[in-house]
Design an enzyme around this catalytic site. Sequence first.
Site, PDB file in Angstrom:
ATOM      1  N   ASP A  49     -75.770  -6.603 -31.444  1.00  0.00           N
ATOM      2  CA  ASP A  49     -74.783  -5.453 -31.392  1.00  0.00           C
ATOM      3  C   ASP A  49     -73.352  -6.134 -30.927  1.00  0.00           C
ATOM      4  OD1 ASP A  49     -74.102  -2.708 -31.373  1.00  0.00           O
ATOM      5  OD2 ASP A  49     -73.863  -3.007 -29.206  1.00  0.00           O
TER       6      ASP A  49
ATOM      7  N   TYR B  30     -65.116  -1.260 -26.614  1.00  0.00           N
ATOM      8  CA  TYR B  30     -64.571  -0.402 -27.814  1.00  0.00           C
ATOM      9  C   TYR B  30     -62.998  -0.511 -27.863  1.00  0.00           C
ATOM     10  CZ  TYR B  30     -69.402   1.031 -28.323  1.00  0.00           C
ATOM     11  OH  TYR B  30     -70.612   1.064 -28.609  1.00  0.00           O
TER      12      TYR B  30
ATOM     13  N   HIS C 186     -81.786   0.023 -35.236  1.00  0.00           N
ATOM     14  CA  HIS C 186     -80.664  -1.034 -34.482  1.00  0.00           C
ATOM     15  C   HIS C 186     -80.991  -1.914 -33.818  1.00  0.00           C
ATOM     16  CE1 HIS C 186     -76.424  -2.120 -33.679  1.00  0.00           C
ATOM     17  NE2 HIS C 186     -76.388  -1.359 -32.764  1.00  0.00           N
TER      18      HIS C 186
END
Length: 293
Positions: free
Chosen positions: A104, A216, A271
């Site tokens: 990730d 982010y 994921h």
Amino acid sequence: MMYDHDGKPVRTGRAAVNGTSLHYRTAGSGPAVVLLHGVPKTSYHWRHIVPKLTRHYTVVAPDLRGLGDSARPADGYDCATMSDDVAELMARLGHETYAVIGEDWGAVIGYQLAARHRDHVRALVFAEALFPGFGFEDHTALTPENVSSGMHLWHLGFYFQPDVPEMLIAGHERELITYMIKFERSHPDSATPDAIEEYVRCYSMPGGIRAMLAIYRAMLRDAELNRQAAKKKLDIPVLALGGSAFIGDRNESQMRIMAHDVTGHVFDAGHDLAEEVPEEMAEVLLPFLAGHL
């Protein structure tokens, strides 16, 4: 608690690096391997993988800047700065060369670590990540294709907006983290209560959500950094790992833009490979590491 292959608790420590302080876990002996987790996780994500590695390798699993039990500074959440944190940590611990395993956001940071510190990184494992600057942004679009494939990453635009996410998430960290962790997996039961408790504990601490959102919010800067780094391909071996229900073989296709020597593998998973399919992941990791460390 995390344990090595003999069932002994891993060692923990803190190190002042690159203007912040990182908490890390370490165990084992032999060539060094650093494990970089993603969001909304911590180094506890690697608890099933660590004992698979420590018989042969010295494992270092830091909590990334702002996450886990590491410090939460005001800035420095772009992938280059966070990779420099890890490079300084590994030097501080006495590891001149090492392999990098990232998943990730930790995979994007791991790529930057390999690109920026080429003399120190011997091999890279890139698991379940999309690169800012190379298509990540496309998955924020509300399109039939993104929705039907499960790849509409709605939360990226939400997190990017200042102040509003903090207001809405406060007091609901458990609900958000549990949803994100379980929704992105083919095997939601692999999100065990102990892991959820640990992630909720860390992200509920003062500054925990702020730091997560800052990662982010650095995406546009990350896109620039990745495009610059990609101008000179990596010349180390890269293993690109995907889950069939999430990013899948796109991990390999992305890395072929970034590196010359890329091998790919896709698991029957979502994921979070290290928690969903740790046995299968270790079966692929160990031969790769043995061939390059």
